[in-house]
Design an enzyme around this catalytic site. Sequence first.
Site, short mmCIF file in Angstrom:
data_model
loop_
_atom_site.label_atom_id
_atom_site.label_comp_id
_atom_site.label_asym_id
_atom_site.label_seq_id
_atom_site.Cartn_x
_atom_site.Cartn_y
_atom_site.Cartn_z
N ARG A 1 16.90 19.32 45.11
CA ARG A 1 15.71 20.21 44.81
C ARG A 1 14.60 19.99 45.99
O ARG A 1 14.11 18.97 46.13
CB ARG A 1 15.10 19.45 43.45
CG ARG A 1 14.20 20.26 42.82
CD ARG A 1 13.61 19.49 41.41
NE ARG A 1 13.16 18.27 41.55
CZ ARG A 1 12.43 17.50 40.71
NH1 ARG A 1 12.79 18.08 39.16
NH2 ARG A 1 12.05 16.49 40.64
N THR B 1 8.70 22.77 46.67
CA THR B 1 8.67 24.06 45.75
C THR B 1 9.53 23.66 44.71
O THR B 1 9.22 24.36 43.58
CB THR B 1 9.39 25.18 46.45
OG1 THR B 1 10.81 24.67 46.58
CG2 THR B 1 8.89 25.72 47.77
N ASP C 1 13.94 8.29 40.44
CA ASP C 1 14.78 9.18 41.02
C ASP C 1 16.21 8.57 40.86
O ASP C 1 16.65 7.61 41.35
CB ASP C 1 14.38 9.35 42.61
CG ASP C 1 15.41 10.23 43.37
OD1 ASP C 1 16.79 10.09 43.26
OD2 ASP C 1 14.82 10.94 43.87
N ASP D 1 18.35 7.82 44.10
CA ASP D 1 17.84 6.71 44.93
C ASP D 1 18.35 5.53 44.38
O ASP D 1 18.87 4.44 45.13
CB ASP D 1 16.65 6.92 45.12
CG ASP D 1 16.14 7.86 46.55
OD1 ASP D 1 17.05 8.36 47.07
OD2 ASP D 1 15.17 8.26 46.51
#
Length: 208
Positions: free
Chosen positions: A103, A107, A199, A202
């Site tokens: 992603r 944006t 995340d 991560d």
Amino acid sequence: MSEVTVVDHPVVKRYLTILRDKTAETAPFRRAMGTIGTILAYHALDHLPLEETQIETPIQPAKGYQPASEVVVIPILRAGLSLVDGIISFMPDAKVGHVGVYRDEETHEPVNYYHNLPNGIEEAYCLLVDPMLATGGSASHALNFLKESGAKNIRFVSLISAPEGVERLQDDHPDVPIITAAIDEKLNEQAFIVPGLGDAGDRYFGTL
Ligand code: PRP
């Protein structure tokens, strides 16, 4: 509209708590992801078609069952990999395909960078997996790709979903059932799930 299954189970809640806790170390985080992956697989495979087979028990002939379709697990790279071990420990002969989508951080639009699917995807029972369903952009993009590749029987498996992502998939892919462990409150301005777990990629890969 796609069917949504929220796996509401005490053991799932316990492991979700470990995953959400920002102080969780990498090892318990990975173990929790693995356990929930197995539980999600149990639910995602509950309509796997079977065919009858004849076997012999040590006592006498008996009727048995085997999958009538191959199972293909397709993680959306990278974070989707975190659920694969748990899923294939439940279904060890499943094939694994890969779809690479990230992603764009500005944006929030999905970008496709890799794919590798096994032969026979047209007839397979496919599980597209990604722990986070946020805007739904990555999952919708990956589902378009799977359908263009010939897949017809697909389920989407996520750990935590935002209502926005569920709605997006229901609009874009009403034929694809969603199996998730939780539907959270909302997305924040950065399109992160709130409260979520941060995340997932991560945290699972230790790349924070
Ligand atoms: C995260 C997550 C999903 C996606 C969800 O991946 O694992 O793939 O974002 O967001 P969306 O529903 O708004 O598309 P990320 O782009 O961080 O890549 P990674 O898996 O490589 O960490």
